[in-house]
Design an enzyme around this catalytic site. Structure first.
Site, short mmCIF file in Angstrom:
data_model
loop_
_atom_site.label_atom_id
_atom_site.label_comp_id
_atom_site.label_asym_id
_atom_site.label_seq_id
_atom_site.Cartn_x
_atom_site.Cartn_y
_atom_site.Cartn_z
N CYS A 191 13.56 50.48 87.37
CA CYS A 191 15.18 51.02 87.21
C CYS A 191 16.03 50.19 86.39
CB CYS A 191 15.55 50.99 88.63
SG CYS A 191 17.17 51.29 88.88
N GLY A 192 16.87 50.69 85.71
CA GLY A 192 17.81 49.84 85.07
C GLY A 192 18.50 48.59 85.68
#
Length: 159
Positions: free
Chosen positions: A35-36
């Site tokens: 995930c970012g």
């Protein structure tokens, strides 16, 4: 039912409850490795190291419900977290945080969040801050960085 009675499975596959964390200030986080927001693991680990001797624990619950960003096995997740972020706080088996298979822990957290914030978890790295008695004190947006929680944690540790 107290939050400390809820059955959970550790990332290594052991069945347990949250009873070992009774008396600690807790930060419960749904996590993901792709995930970012994954770099938040670093900040979560720093908070854990900074406050664990004062009675604070981070509990990580991997979840693959958001864009498939936690596809790995528990072993792969544990290895990733340790290798990339030095994670030593307790991690648990993958769970669902929304929908028909929502884990009982997240049913409890959402139902007991202040201000009636029972809506679904928005994304990876949503956080719940709990006092030493297991009461949900604050629901925290995924984009809030772990270091921004230091003053809230300190206040709960001193309460």
């Amino acid at each position: 039912m107290s939050i400390f009675d809820i059955a959970v499975t550790t990332i290594s596959g052991e069945n347990t409850t949250l009873a070992p964390y009774k008396g600690n200030v807790l930060l419960i986080v749904n996590t993901a490795s792709q995930c970012g927001l994954t770099p938040q693991y670093k900040g979560l680990q720093e908070l854990y190291e900074r406050y664990r001797d004062k009675g604070f624990t981070v509990l990580g619950f991997p979840c693959n419900q958001f864009a498939g960003q936690e596809p790995g096995s528990e072993a792969q997740i544990a290895e990733f977290c340790e290798r990339n972020y030095g994670v030593s706080f307790p991690m648990f088996a993958k769970i669902d945080v929304n929908g028909p298979d929502t884990h009982p822990l997240y049913q409890h957290l959402k139902a007991h969040a202040p201000n009636g914030e029972e809506q679904d978890i928005e994304w990876n790295f949503g956080k719940f801050l709990l006092d030493r008695n297991g009461n949900v004190v604050k629901r925290i947006n995924p984009r809030v960085q772990p270091e921004e929680l230091a003053s809230d944690i300190e206040a709960l540790l001193q309460a």
